[in-house]
Motif scaffolding. Structure first.
Motif, PDB file in Angstrom:
ATOM      1  N   GLY A  87      42.080  37.658  41.755  1.00  0.00           N
ATOM      2  CA  GLY A  87      42.230  36.859  42.966  1.00  0.00           C
ATOM      3  C   GLY A  87      41.256  37.247  44.050  1.00  0.00           C
ATOM      4  N   SER A  88      40.966  36.292  44.956  1.00  0.00           N
ATOM      5  CA  SER A  88      40.028  36.539  46.042  1.00  0.00           C
ATOM      6  C   SER A  88      40.284  35.552  47.177  1.00  0.00           C
ATOM      7  CB  SER A  88      38.594  36.382  45.535  1.00  0.00           C
ATOM      8  OG  SER A  88      37.673  36.523  46.587  1.00  0.00           O
ATOM      9  N   ASP A  89      39.841  35.942  48.374  1.00  0.00           N
ATOM     10  CA  ASP A  89      39.825  35.023  49.512  1.00  0.00           C
ATOM     11  C   ASP A  89      38.421  34.930  50.091  1.00  0.00           C
ATOM     12  OD1 ASP A  89      39.580  37.410  50.980  1.00  0.00           O
ATOM     13  OD2 ASP A  89      40.992  36.767  52.523  1.00  0.00           O
ATOM     14  N   ASP A  90      37.410  35.134  49.252  1.00  0.00           N
ATOM     15  CA  ASP A  90      36.037  35.134  49.752  1.00  0.00           C
ATOM     16  C   ASP A  90      35.510  33.746  50.109  1.00  0.00           C
ATOM     17  OD1 ASP A  90      35.687  34.253  47.135  1.00  0.00           O
ATOM     18  OD2 ASP A  90      33.970  35.538  46.730  1.00  0.00           O
ATOM     19  N   VAL A  91      36.163  32.679  49.682  1.00  0.00           N
ATOM     20  CA  VAL A  91      35.722  31.332  50.038  1.00  0.00           C
ATOM     21  C   VAL A  91      36.256  30.961  51.421  1.00  0.00           C
ATOM     22  CG1 VAL A  91      35.848  28.883  49.426  1.00  0.00           C
ATOM     23  CG2 VAL A  91      35.499  30.584  47.643  1.00  0.00           C
ATOM     24  N   ILE A  92      37.569  31.108  51.624  1.00  0.00           N
ATOM     25  CA  ILE A  92      38.208  30.862  52.922  1.00  0.00           C
ATOM     26  C   ILE A  92      39.054  32.087  53.240  1.00  0.00           C
ATOM     27  CG2 ILE A  92      39.792  29.416  54.249  1.00  0.00           C
ATOM     28  CD1 ILE A  92      39.076  27.099  52.345  1.00  0.00           C
ATOM     29  N   GLU A  93      38.664  32.815  54.264  1.00  0.00           N
ATOM     30  CA  GLU A  93      39.379  34.037  54.627  1.00  0.00           C
ATOM     31  C   GLU A  93      40.865  33.744  54.848  1.00  0.00           C
ATOM     32  OE1 GLU A  93      40.362  37.691  54.992  1.00  0.00           O
ATOM     33  OE2 GLU A  93      38.287  37.180  54.560  1.00  0.00           O
ATOM     34  N   GLY A  94      41.707  34.528  54.162  1.00  0.00           N
ATOM     35  CA  GLY A  94      43.156  34.378  54.285  1.00  0.00           C
ATOM     36  C   GLY A  94      43.770  33.416  53.293  1.00  0.00           C
ATOM     37  N   THR A  95      42.956  32.656  52.570  1.00  0.00           N
ATOM     38  CA  THR A  95      43.465  31.746  51.543  1.00  0.00           C
ATOM     39  C   THR A  95      43.176  32.367  50.184  1.00  0.00           C
ATOM     40  OG1 THR A  95      43.059  29.824  52.953  1.00  0.00           O
ATOM     41  CG2 THR A  95      43.338  29.405  50.589  1.00  0.00           C
ATOM     42  N   TRP A  96      44.194  32.994  49.607  1.00  0.00           N
ATOM     43  CA  TRP A  96      44.045  33.719  48.344  1.00  0.00           C
ATOM     44  C   TRP A  96      44.263  32.777  47.175  1.00  0.00           C
ATOM     45  CZ3 TRP A  96      42.241  38.571  47.909  1.00  0.00           C
ATOM     46  CH2 TRP A  96      42.135  39.293  49.102  1.00  0.00           C
ATOM     47  N   THR A  97      43.283  32.747  46.284  1.00  0.00           N
ATOM     48  CA  THR A  97      43.381  31.922  45.074  1.00  0.00           C
ATOM     49  C   THR A  97      42.969  32.743  43.868  1.00  0.00           C
ATOM     50  OG1 THR A  97      41.118  31.098  45.336  1.00  0.00           O
ATOM     51  CG2 THR A  97      42.882  29.747  46.291  1.00  0.00           C
ATOM     52  N   TRP A  98      43.458  32.323  42.710  1.00  0.00           N
ATOM     53  CA  TRP A  98      43.024  32.927  41.447  1.00  0.00           C
ATOM     54  C   TRP A  98      41.667  32.344  41.123  1.00  0.00           C
ATOM     55  CZ3 TRP A  98      45.404  37.101  40.773  1.00  0.00           C
ATOM     56  CH2 TRP A  98      46.773  37.216  41.052  1.00  0.00           C
ATOM     57  N   ARG A  99      40.734  33.154  40.635  1.00  0.00           N
ATOM     58  CA  ARG A  99      39.365  32.734  40.397  1.00  0.00           C
ATOM     59  C   ARG A  99      39.043  32.430  38.958  1.00  0.00           C
ATOM     60  NH1 ARG A  99      36.438  32.853  45.000  1.00  0.00           N
ATOM     61  NH2 ARG A  99      38.059  32.628  46.560  1.00  0.00           N
ATOM     62  N   ASN A 100      39.964  32.698  38.052  1.00  0.00           N
ATOM     63  CA  ASN A 100      39.665  32.475  36.635  1.00  0.00           C
ATOM     64  C   ASN A 100      40.971  32.263  35.891  1.00  0.00           C
ATOM     65  OD1 ASN A 100      38.778  35.989  35.966  1.00  0.00           O
ATOM     66  ND2 ASN A 100      40.660  35.148  36.723  1.00  0.00           N
ATOM     67  N   GLY A 101      40.856  32.040  34.584  1.00  0.00           N
ATOM     68  CA  GLY A 101      42.041  31.837  33.766  1.00  0.00           C
ATOM     69  C   GLY A 101      42.686  30.484  34.011  1.00  0.00           C
TER      70      GLY A 101
END
Length: 186
Positions: free
Chosen positions: A84-98
């Motif tokens: 998971g990461s929020d590097d696209v929109i700070e504070g919006t955590w999303t799974w990046r794969n799978g």
């Protein structure tokens, strides 16, 4: 002596990869593998996505339940990266794969006070040994390293051994049906 010291320093700095065996969790049927190495989140992401097991695609683990979190915490012997990461929109955590790629979290297990974006750029999830999540890495800690957990799921392109028996029985049945049709047509 300087060459010997340099050689020892290089050997100590090298980070050997020690991966555990793939272990299946009954909660979802997925397989998981702890990789004990020193790598940043981007390196772990690339390595996990380049892996496969029994024909299933690998990816950094995406945790969607307390049971899955407990299972993974039981596999690790050090802090690990999750997918998971929020590097696209700070504070919006999303799974990046799978299978959950691009989806916002439906389950979280943040440690007290996390995610806190300390220093203005903690963009990735790590799971320390206690199983609670922490945001870390990114611009503030670009050289932060952990191990990681690969999750494997999806339809296997390699049939299970029991599948061969089912296929064989089906082919025999088709042969008998075709023979019966030919005999009744005569």
């Amino acid at each position: 002596m300087k060459r010997f010291t340099l050689a020892v320093a290089l050997l100590l700095a090298a980070s050997p990869v020690a991966a555990s065996a793939q272990t299946q969790w009954a909660g979802n049927g997925h397989y998981y593998q702890f990789v004990n190495t020193n790598v940043d989140w981007n390196g772990a992401f690339a390595a996990a996505n380049a892996s496969s097991y029994l024909g299933m695609q690998g990816y950094l683990a995406t945790i969607t339940s307390a049971g899955e979190n407990t299972f993974i915490a039981g596999l690790i012997t050090r802090s690990v990266w999750l997918g998971g990461s929020d590097d696209v929109i700070e504070g919006t955590w999303t799974w990046r794969n799978g299978p959950e790629a691009g989806q916002a979290f439906t389950y979280t297990n943040w440690d007290l006070g996390e995610p806190n974006n300390f220093g203005g750029g903690e963009d990735y999830i790590e799971m320390p040994l206690h199983g609670k999540w922490n945001d870390v890495g990114g611009p503030w800690f670009p050289n932060f390293v952990n191990g990681y957990v690969i999750e494997y799921s999806g339809v296997s392109s390699v049939p299970e051994p029991s599948s061969y028996a089912v296929i064989a029985v089906g082919l025999v049945g088709l042969g008998f049906a075709a023979r019966r049709r030919r005999q009744s047509a005569v």
